[in-house]
Design an enzyme around this catalytic site. Structure first.
Site, PDB file in Angstrom:
ATOM      1  N   TRP A 282     -15.860  33.919   1.991  1.00  0.00           N
ATOM      2  CA  TRP A 282     -15.417  34.931   1.166  1.00  0.00           C
ATOM      3  C   TRP A 282     -16.072  35.784   1.553  1.00  0.00           C
ATOM      4  O   TRP A 282     -16.467  36.781   0.492  1.00  0.00           O
ATOM      5  CB  TRP A 282     -15.471  34.097   0.174  1.00  0.00           C
ATOM      6  CG  TRP A 282     -14.398  33.328  -0.603  1.00  0.00           C
ATOM      7  CD1 TRP A 282     -15.087  31.579  -1.175  1.00  0.00           C
ATOM      8  CD2 TRP A 282     -13.098  33.227  -0.668  1.00  0.00           C
ATOM      9  NE1 TRP A 282     -13.896  30.640  -0.979  1.00  0.00           N
ATOM     10  CE2 TRP A 282     -12.721  32.054  -0.603  1.00  0.00           C
ATOM     11  CE3 TRP A 282     -12.621  34.338  -1.039  1.00  0.00           C
ATOM     12  CZ2 TRP A 282     -11.858  31.313  -1.524  1.00  0.00           C
ATOM     13  CZ3 TRP A 282     -11.002  33.982  -0.915  1.00  0.00           C
ATOM     14  CH2 TRP A 282     -10.696  33.137  -1.103  1.00  0.00           C
TER      15      TRP A 282
ATOM     16  N   GLU B  74     -18.817  38.306  -7.713  1.00  0.00           N
ATOM     17  CA  GLU B  74     -20.223  38.379  -8.464  1.00  0.00           C
ATOM     18  C   GLU B  74     -20.631  37.798  -9.921  1.00  0.00           C
ATOM     19  O   GLU B  74     -21.687  38.301 -10.731  1.00  0.00           O
ATOM     20  CB  GLU B  74     -20.531  40.188  -9.006  1.00  0.00           C
ATOM     21  CG  GLU B  74     -20.430  40.839  -7.807  1.00  0.00           C
ATOM     22  CD  GLU B  74     -21.544  41.511  -6.806  1.00  0.00           C
ATOM     23  OE1 GLU B  74     -22.483  40.908  -7.699  1.00  0.00           O
ATOM     24  OE2 GLU B  74     -21.870  42.030  -6.115  1.00  0.00           O
TER      25      GLU B  74
END
Length: 407
Positions: free
Chosen positions: A183, A390
């Site tokens: 990712w 995040e």
């Protein structure tokens, strides 16, 4: 272009003249540079089946367009304007950077999203560069000549990143790096990655110690399979490190201190994503309002029905509230605060607001909202994505609870 938006007694919601000039310049750049290039690409950009190869990788024309926008934006002083003037940025405040991110996102998705530095661009961690690293890595990224990526997430370590399995062991004057990341945004196209690896075992260095960041160039790692997330196809991939030998000049920051150095700037990433969410949601509300006023059913505009108007009104209220949270966070950061709770509250609320607005605007458009010819489902997918990257919703709420003192 450096601006000072903070007031001694709190944040002002009056937009200073200098910001209005920046906003006007951003709009002119979009009209002059971005829109013609996207129009020239036509379906190569607008149709995801033409924009990507079979494995998800972007086609060469799309990659070239992204790099063109990035470089021209840097030349115009926009791309990394939050970075220090010492390194080629403009040194603008966090409030101005927030406003810029929000405003650019209000133009929608597409090439415009490449105007301001994201995960591929310079972050404060890269500002730890020293010596030759400044000219080789930091300044070229600020100028939009190179791009990077942040190699932290692994197959078995996402939110629990201190348990990463990637290792770097010292052999003589070199570090030997082994492991796998996944990712990793921009990994397929980056000139180099900032890779986190454990260099001292947890039992010796503690949970958050013993992690070092290394600068690893494109020809030193292998790009594996693409991690094609819905809404971000072709942007993330696995990367493999097999006995990669790196000199001391490739250590970014301090040995064993990378986790703490990265966490010092965590609020900035959440400010940026939240700003994008607010801007995108604002854009969607404009489209939804226009459609509600134009589309007629049962002899009148559908906006006259409360089932439609209340969706848009709830969205407007939430976006305004999210914007206020974002401005407060940016103001606190400019005042030197880490603002951990504010950052998590804002990221959670802004991305969930974006998701709710995107879903409601799809509903307002009915069948048209589901069409590939319209941007609404792409926004819904992006909004879902932003609730995970995040720091997931759950991590944000855990952080807020901890900061509140909840045991």
């Amino acid at each position: 272009m450096a601006t000072q938006d903070t007031a001694t007694d709190g944040v002002s919601f009056v937009e200073p003249e200098e910001w209005r000039l920046v906003r006007s310049s951003l709009d002119e750049f979009v009209e002059r540079e971005v829109e013609p290039l996207q129009s020239e690409l036509g379906e190569t950009w607008s149709n995801p089946r033409l924009r990507h190869e079979a494995d998800g990788r972007w086609v060469d024309e799309a990659i070239e367009a992204v790099e063109t926008v990035r470089k021209k934006s840097a030349d115009a002083g926009f791309y990394a304007m939050n970075m220090s003037e010492e390194y080629g940025g403009e040194g603008v405040s966090n409030v101005t950077w927030y406003r810029a991110k929000r405003h650019v996102a209000s133009h929608g998705t597409g090439l415009v999203s490449q105007m301001l530095a994201g995960p591929e661009g310079p972050k404060p961690l890269l500002a730890n560069a020293e010596g030759d690293q400044v000219e080789t890595y930091l300044k070229p990224v600020v100028r939009g000549e190179k791009s990077t990526g942040f190699g932290q997430t692994e197959p078995g370590a996402g939110s629990d990143s201190p348990n990463m399995q990637t290792r770097a062991e010292k052999e003589g004057s070199e570090w030997v790096l082994n492991g796998t990341k996944q990712w990793i945004t921009n990994a397929p196209y980056a000139d180099f990655l900032q890779v986190f690896a454990r260099t001292t075992p947890q039992e010796e260095a503690g949970r958050y110690g013993g992690i070092t960041c290394f600068l690893v160039e494109r020809d030193e790692y292998e790009v594996g399979s693409f991690n094609n997330a819905v809404g971000s196809v072709g942007m993330q991939a696995e990367v493999h490190f097999d006995d990669v030998r790196l000199g001391e000049d490739r250590v970014l920051g301090t040995v064993d201190g990378a986790f703490y150095e990265a966490m010092d700037f965590l609020s900035l990433g959440r400010l940026e994503l939240g700003a994008e969410a607010v801007g995108h949601a604002d854009h969607l509300l404009e489209l939804g309002t226009e459609y509600a006023n134009d589309r007629e059913a049962f002899g009148r505009p559908i906006g006259t029905f409360q089932g439609i108007s209340h969706k848009l009104a709830r969205g407007r209220t939430s976006v305004d509230a999210a914007d206020a949270l974002g401005l407060r966070l940016a103001w606190k950061m400019d005042a030197g605060e880490q603002a951990i709770q504010d950052a998590s509250s804002f990221k959670y609320f802004a991305t969930n607001t974006y998701f709710d607005v995107a879903d409601d605007v799809v509903q307002v458009h009915g069948g048209n909202g589901l069409s590939e010819d319209n941007p609404f489902m792409a926004h819904l997918q992006m909004a879902r994505l932003l609730r995970i990257v995040e720091g997931t919703d759950e991590i944000q709420l855990n952080t807020v609870a901890k900061q509140m003192g909840v045991q």
